[in-house]
Design an enzyme around this catalytic site. Sequence first.
Site, PDB file in Angstrom:
ATOM      1  N   ILE A 116      -2.207  -1.502  -3.965  1.00 51.50           N
ATOM      2  CA  ILE A 116      -0.850  -1.026  -4.181  1.00 51.50           C
ATOM      3  C   ILE A 116      -0.835   0.497  -4.054  1.00 51.50           C
ATOM      4  CG2 ILE A 116       1.058  -0.941  -5.845  1.00 51.50           C
ATOM      5  CD1 ILE A 116      -0.458  -3.448  -7.162  1.00 51.50           C
ATOM      6  N   CYS A 117       0.076   1.027  -3.235  1.00 47.91           N
ATOM      7  CA  CYS A 117       0.334   2.454  -3.134  1.00 47.91           C
ATOM      8  C   CYS A 117      -0.925   3.237  -2.723  1.00 47.91           C
ATOM      9  CB  CYS A 117       0.917   2.954  -4.446  1.00 47.91           C
ATOM     10  SG  CYS A 117       1.713   4.567  -4.361  1.00 47.91           S
ATOM     11  N   HIS A 118      -1.575   3.934  -3.650  1.00 49.77           N
ATOM     12  CA  HIS A 118      -2.807   4.678  -3.388  1.00 49.77           C
ATOM     13  C   HIS A 118      -4.056   3.790  -3.486  1.00 49.77           C
ATOM     14  CE1 HIS A 118      -0.192   8.144  -4.070  1.00 49.77           C
ATOM     15  NE2 HIS A 118      -1.136   8.917  -3.575  1.00 49.77           N
ATOM     16  N   GLY A 119      -3.894   2.537  -3.880  1.00 49.66           N
ATOM     17  CA  GLY A 119      -5.026   1.619  -4.034  1.00 49.66           C
ATOM     18  C   GLY A 119      -5.911   1.480  -2.809  1.00 49.66           C
ATOM     19  N   GLN A 121      -7.100   3.597  -0.994  1.00 53.15           N
ATOM     20  CA  GLN A 121      -8.103   4.659  -0.936  1.00 53.15           C
ATOM     21  C   GLN A 121      -9.485   4.127  -1.321  1.00 53.15           C
ATOM     22  OE1 GLN A 121      -6.116   7.480  -3.627  1.00 53.15           O
ATOM     23  NE2 GLN A 121      -6.150   8.957  -1.947  1.00 53.15           N
TER      24      GLN A 121
END
Length: 189
Positions: A116-119, A121
């Site tokens: 999710i979102c920045h996950g 990375q």
Amino acid sequence: MSQQKVLVLVGDAAEELDAMYPIYRIREAGYDAVVAALTTREVQLVIHDFDPNSDAYTEKDGRKLPVDIAFKDVDPTEYVGLVIPGGRAPEYIRLDDDVRRITEYFFEKDLPVGTICHGPQVPAVYGLLKGRKTAAFPPLHGDMRNAGAEIVDAPDVVDGNMVSCRGWPDMPEWSRAFMNVLEHAAVPA
């Protein structure tokens, strides 16, 4: 048969909706959502919002989230799925050797992984997104391309075992897609 477990990797500055929404959705479906972090102390979640007067998102403290297990104590064979919420936490939890061990296990075994979102990375830094389709928070698109991923601008990108989204506004679509992948995954022996 005991309740199947889904591991949720968090840290301080994980985004509150990115973490809490999937935890409750997983529990609602009858799974045990197990929260893991660097230590077992509760983590400080943050609330990210979008302000038309700001060039970036805004951040304020959110709730505290209890942690069930430290990364070092996780046996990934006990879990049927993995969720990596966004916020700033992925920036530093990805540096932990046990997060790498855990994440690589789920990709090697082709088990459900939700980001999710920045996950994204986290798997990106380990080279696990090479040749994969992923959504991510828009400022990360260059990083995802540099990791070999194809960016898809959608709320529920499914690529095999992996389900990703751009951020908390996508949670309804992401949750439906992730739960579908989780429920259709083979139960580990």
